[in-house]
Scaffold this motif. Structure first.
Motif, PDB file in Angstrom:
ATOM      1  N   PHE A  13      32.844  37.359  56.959  1.00 33.50           N
ATOM      2  CA  PHE A  13      34.142  37.648  56.341  1.00 33.50           C
ATOM      3  C   PHE A  13      35.163  36.654  56.905  1.00 33.50           C
ATOM      4  CE2 PHE A  13      37.885  40.382  55.494  1.00 33.50           C
ATOM      5  CZ  PHE A  13      37.543  40.942  54.274  1.00 33.50           C
ATOM      6  N   THR A  14      35.917  36.007  56.014  1.00 34.94           N
ATOM      7  CA  THR A  14      36.877  34.969  56.451  1.00 34.94           C
ATOM      8  C   THR A  14      38.319  35.403  56.164  1.00 34.94           C
ATOM      9  OG1 THR A  14      37.001  33.869  54.299  1.00 34.94           O
ATOM     10  CG2 THR A  14      35.174  33.212  55.753  1.00 34.94           C
ATOM     11  N   ILE A  15      39.271  34.561  56.584  1.00 38.11           N
ATOM     12  CA  ILE A  15      40.670  34.900  56.248  1.00 38.11           C
ATOM     13  C   ILE A  15      40.921  34.757  54.751  1.00 38.11           C
ATOM     14  CG2 ILE A  15      41.998  34.629  58.402  1.00 38.11           C
ATOM     15  CD1 ILE A  15      42.567  31.760  57.571  1.00 38.11           C
ATOM     16  N   HIS A  17      38.814  35.890  52.437  1.00 40.54           N
ATOM     17  CA  HIS A  17      38.463  37.234  51.944  1.00 40.54           C
ATOM     18  C   HIS A  17      39.556  38.246  52.314  1.00 40.54           C
ATOM     19  CE1 HIS A  17      34.095  35.706  52.571  1.00 40.54           C
ATOM     20  NE2 HIS A  17      34.342  35.680  51.274  1.00 40.54           N
ATOM     21  N   TYR A  18      40.012  38.138  53.553  1.00 40.04           N
ATOM     22  CA  TYR A  18      41.024  39.077  54.072  1.00 40.04           C
ATOM     23  C   TYR A  18      42.293  39.038  53.209  1.00 40.04           C
ATOM     24  CZ  TYR A  18      44.018  41.272  57.644  1.00 40.04           C
ATOM     25  OH  TYR A  18      44.865  42.102  58.315  1.00 40.04           O
ATOM     26  N   ASP A  19      42.669  37.819  52.850  1.00 34.90           N
ATOM     27  CA  ASP A  19      43.880  37.641  52.041  1.00 34.90           C
ATOM     28  C   ASP A  19      43.708  38.254  50.647  1.00 34.90           C
ATOM     29  OD1 ASP A  19      46.514  36.419  51.689  1.00 34.90           O
ATOM     30  OD2 ASP A  19      45.493  35.161  50.216  1.00 34.90           O
ATOM     31  N   ASN A  22      44.097  42.029  51.029  1.00 36.01           N
ATOM     32  CA  ASN A  22      45.495  42.431  51.250  1.00 36.01           C
ATOM     33  C   ASN A  22      46.344  42.286  49.994  1.00 36.01           C
ATOM     34  OD1 ASN A  22      45.433  43.374  53.888  1.00 36.01           O
ATOM     35  ND2 ASN A  22      45.354  41.273  54.666  1.00 36.01           N
ATOM     36  N   ILE A  54      33.747  44.044  59.458  1.00 37.37           N
ATOM     37  CA  ILE A  54      34.784  44.267  58.434  1.00 37.37           C
ATOM     38  C   ILE A  54      35.469  45.606  58.676  1.00 37.37           C
ATOM     39  CG2 ILE A  54      35.311  44.342  55.968  1.00 37.37           C
ATOM     40  CD1 ILE A  54      32.721  42.691  55.496  1.00 37.37           C
ATOM     41  N   ILE A  57      38.125  45.211  61.209  1.00 38.67           N
ATOM     42  CA  ILE A  57      39.333  44.538  60.715  1.00 38.67           C
ATOM     43  C   ILE A  57      40.289  45.537  60.069  1.00 38.67           C
ATOM     44  CG2 ILE A  57      40.212  42.894  58.996  1.00 38.67           C
ATOM     45  CD1 ILE A  57      37.491  41.411  59.350  1.00 38.67           C
ATOM     46  N   PHE A  58      39.733  46.448  59.259  1.00 42.28           N
ATOM     47  CA  PHE A  58      40.619  47.352  58.521  1.00 42.28           C
ATOM     48  C   PHE A  58      40.875  48.666  59.252  1.00 42.28           C
ATOM     49  CE2 PHE A  58      39.177  44.273  55.465  1.00 42.28           C
ATOM     50  CZ  PHE A  58      40.386  43.899  54.904  1.00 42.28           C
ATOM     51  N   PRO A 145      39.785  36.557  60.376  1.00 44.76           N
ATOM     52  CA  PRO A 145      40.937  37.423  60.634  1.00 44.76           C
ATOM     53  C   PRO A 145      41.137  37.672  62.129  1.00 44.76           C
ATOM     54  CG  PRO A 145      39.583  38.328  58.877  1.00 44.76           C
ATOM     55  CD  PRO A 145      38.823  37.187  59.460  1.00 44.76           C
ATOM     56  N   LYS A 147      41.503  40.113  64.127  1.00 46.25           N
ATOM     57  CA  LYS A 147      40.747  41.112  64.894  1.00 46.25           C
ATOM     58  C   LYS A 147      39.352  40.644  65.265  1.00 46.25           C
ATOM     59  CE  LYS A 147      43.164  45.325  64.081  1.00 46.25           C
ATOM     60  NZ  LYS A 147      43.281  46.532  63.302  1.00 46.25           N
TER      61      LYS A 147
END
Ligand code: ADP
Length: 149
Positions: A13-15, A17-19, A22, A54, A57-58, A145, A147
């Motif tokens: 999982f990368t930033i 994906h994170y973006d 969000n 993941i 992260i959340f 991300p 975290k």
């Protein structure tokens, strides 16, 4: 309640994906991140490890949950009661691929795919890039991300 799945390999999982998640949370009340078991793609990080990362992260954000799935993406969407598939696009190659998948999923499960364009500063970020850096013991903190740093 508007629900989406965000399916992918997320290996890792990368930033990028994170973006997408969000930004997706501004459109949907709930997003299930679905880690698909992919028989074609060789995995680098074990699927359980990806799930745990993941989830970390959340945290306990009630709007997001993470699951592993082993079926057609449309069937997974139905299982979790989602009306939408969320995906991201970075380039024309992604676009062609996503268009075919979106059309197939519409035909198979009457489900709409919502595509979000990458932020330009994340356009070059992929799981492949992060995997390559890992394999050479390089710092990946700019691409994952906070975290996970
Ligand atoms: P898959 O193996 O299904 O392509 P990935 O884990 O590679 O799964 O990607 C999941 C989704 O995230 C895809 O829609 C992909 O286009 C999108 N994505 C990946 N990296 C980025 C990024 N940097 N910016 C925006 N979207 C991205």
């Amino acid at each position: 309640m508007k629900k989406a799945i965000f399916p992918g390999s997320f290996d890792p999982f990368t930033i990028g994906h994170y973006d997408i998640v969000n930004r997706g949370l501004k459109l949907f009340d709930h997003i299930t991140i679905g880690i698909g078991r992919n028989s074609v793609k060789k995995e680098t990080f074990p699927i359980r490890e990806r799930l745990n990362a993941i989830q970390k992260i959340f945290g306990d954000d009630p709007r997001v949950d993470v699951q592993i799935y082993d079926c057609l993406t449309v069937d997974f969407a139905k299982q979790v009661d989602a009306q939408f598939i969320l995906r991201g696009i970075r380039c024309v190659e992604d676009f062609e691929y996503e268009r075919n998948m979106a059309e197939a999923n519409k035909q198979l499960g009457d489900i709409e795919t919502i595509l979000l364009y990458t932020r330009p500063e994340y356009a070059h970020i992929s799981s492949t890039l992060v995997r390559d850096l890992y394999s050479y013991n390089k710092d990946v903190s700019a691409f994952v991300p906070n975290k996970l740093k």
